[in-house]
Scaffold this active site. Structure first.
Site, PDB file in Angstrom:
ATOM      1  N   GLU A 211       2.119  -5.953 -95.345  1.00 58.79           N
ATOM      2  CA  GLU A 211       1.211  -6.937 -95.914  1.00 58.79           C
ATOM      3  C   GLU A 211      -0.246  -6.670 -95.558  1.00 58.79           C
ATOM      4  O   GLU A 211      -1.150  -7.042 -96.322  1.00 58.79           O
ATOM      5  CB  GLU A 211       1.625  -8.336 -95.464  1.00 58.79           C
ATOM      6  CG  GLU A 211       2.942  -8.779 -96.085  1.00 58.79           C
ATOM      7  CD  GLU A 211       3.580  -9.948 -95.378  1.00 58.79           C
ATOM      8  OE1 GLU A 211       3.190 -10.208 -94.212  1.00 58.79           O
ATOM      9  OE2 GLU A 211       4.449 -10.589 -95.961  1.00 58.79           O
TER      10      GLU A 211
ATOM     11  N   HIS B 261       7.387  -7.845 -87.850  1.00 60.80           N
ATOM     12  CA  HIS B 261       8.342  -7.829 -88.939  1.00 60.80           C
ATOM     13  C   HIS B 261       9.702  -8.218 -88.406  1.00 60.80           C
ATOM     14  O   HIS B 261      10.052  -7.897 -87.265  1.00 60.80           O
ATOM     15  CB  HIS B 261       8.396  -6.436 -89.588  1.00 60.80           C
ATOM     16  CG  HIS B 261       9.093  -6.415 -90.915  1.00 60.80           C
ATOM     17  ND1 HIS B 261      10.467  -6.319 -91.026  1.00 60.80           N
ATOM     18  CD2 HIS B 261       8.609  -6.476 -92.186  1.00 60.80           C
ATOM     19  CE1 HIS B 261      10.795  -6.328 -92.317  1.00 60.80           C
ATOM     20  NE2 HIS B 261       9.693  -6.417 -93.034  1.00 60.80           N
TER      21      HIS B 261
END
Length: 362
Positions: free
Chosen positions: A308, A253
């Site tokens: 995700e 991320h």
């Protein structure tokens, strides 16, 4: 001859673009705060209407109740359904993800409704209509008395969803409703800073969301899990992919240097979703091996599970078509976009960063 400039944080890394009371991402501690509460606490106690009320109240400095949000969103869904022929006019032949963009751009103010409610209420109606059209069916009319999560599932899938399915989607909507100054939120705030309306701001936010580096990764997570296929194939598949230098979707991320806190919230939601068909034990084994392999390959760079990975598994378990994953993400994030746009408009400050010119000097 070129102009020599001091090194600057290209991409605006670490540069505050706004002051906000809406959400805070602590990438070092792995913490997400939305309107004063940790995301896990909100997901456990507040539905989508509740988190939306908190965001709108904080942005406008006016108290907005959960009941007010629920009533306005119910009416907004009805209004959007009545205008579907107009909203869908520019979407013919477009895939769901692009058709959603065109339909959102066609929204306009509705009498008796705030622009925030008009937009947030319309999003699941548009998503549901596009999914049903892709299936060769007619759009499903909304139920204004239902919760936003329950009505979203009805319109997207058809039929009456189970209570556990509604809870799972509601958890997802709350968890991804806002997330600091991400790319789509920044895009929405830039447009709002020009004093353009919320419809333009949200359209810009959605356009940013469609990029694969922002909201477009859940579907590739499922493709990766399908390609791995079996427990015996986890190690050889992952090792081969890393050996080729491939990026493993659902890991790493831009902000978090530890595990994304939203991943655990969604993982728990999947575990509670009885009879969904989701193979959580298999996915968890894949996740554990990838985390270990990434640590071994890049011990100096933390690449942990992001939202995700479990978003893909949850939405797939809810039988939402993969082509609709990004619009469903927008159904949630539009609560944050509208709040950020209002907050930005209230400041009256135009966002206008500078650029570092590195071209030739005349």
């Amino acid at each position: 001859m070129t102009i020599q400039l001091a090194k600057s944080p290209i991409g605006l890394d670490g540069i505050p673009a706004a002051e906000t009371v809406l959400s805070h991402v602590d990438g070092q501690q792995g913490e997400l705060i939305i309107a004063g509460r940790r995301v896990a606490d909100l997901a456990a106690s507040a539905g989508f209407e509740g988190v939306t009320a908190r965001l709108w109240s904080a942005a406008t400095k006016r108290s907005v109740s959960d009941a007010e949000v629920r009533a306005s969103l119910g009416l907004a869904r009805q209004r959007a359904f009545a205008r579907l022929p107009e909203l869908l006019a520019a979407t013919a032949e477009l895939p769901i993800i692009d058709g959603f963009r065109a339909a959102v751009a066609a929204l306009r103010p509705e009498a008796g409704l705030s622009d925030e409610a008009t937009i947030v209420g319309a999003c699941p109606v548009i998503a549901g209509a596009l999914v049903q059209r892709a299936l060769g069916s007619q759009p499903i009319a909304p139920d204004p008395t239902a919760t936003h999560a329950a009505d979203t599932l009805r319109m997207v899938r058809g039929g009456t969803p189970e209570a556990g399915e509604v809870t799972a989607l509601d958890t997802y909507l709350v968890t991804v409703s806002d997330h600091g100054m991400n790319a789509s939120t920044f895009a929405a705030r830039v447009i709002a800073s020009t004093q353009a309306d919320l419809f333009a701001s949200v359209t810009a936010g959605y356009c940013a969301l469609t990029g694969p580096l922002h909201g477009g990764a859940p579907e590739p997570v499922l493709e990766m899990l399908n390609a791995i296929g079996t427990r015996d194939n986890i190690k050889p598949w992952v090792d081969a992919a890393l050996g080729r230098g491939e990026r493993l979707m659902g890991f790493g991320h831009r902000i978090y240097r530890v595990r994304d806190p939203r991943a655990d919230v969604l993982k728990a939601a999947i575990a509670r979703l009885a009879g969904s068909g989701a193979d959580l034990p298999f996915a968890s084994e894949v996740e554990a091996y990838i985390r270990a392999a990434l640590r071994q390959k890049n011990p100096e760079r933390v690449l942990d599970t992001n939202v995700e990975f479990f978003t893909a598994i949850l939405l797939d378990a809810l039988k939402i078509p993969r082509q609709a994953f990004t619009p469903i993400f927008a159904v949630a994030r539009v609560a944050g976009w509208t709040a950020h746009a209002r907050e930005q408009q209230r400041t009256g400050r135009l966002i206008r960063p500078s650029s570092a010119y590195i071209g030739p000097k005349p």
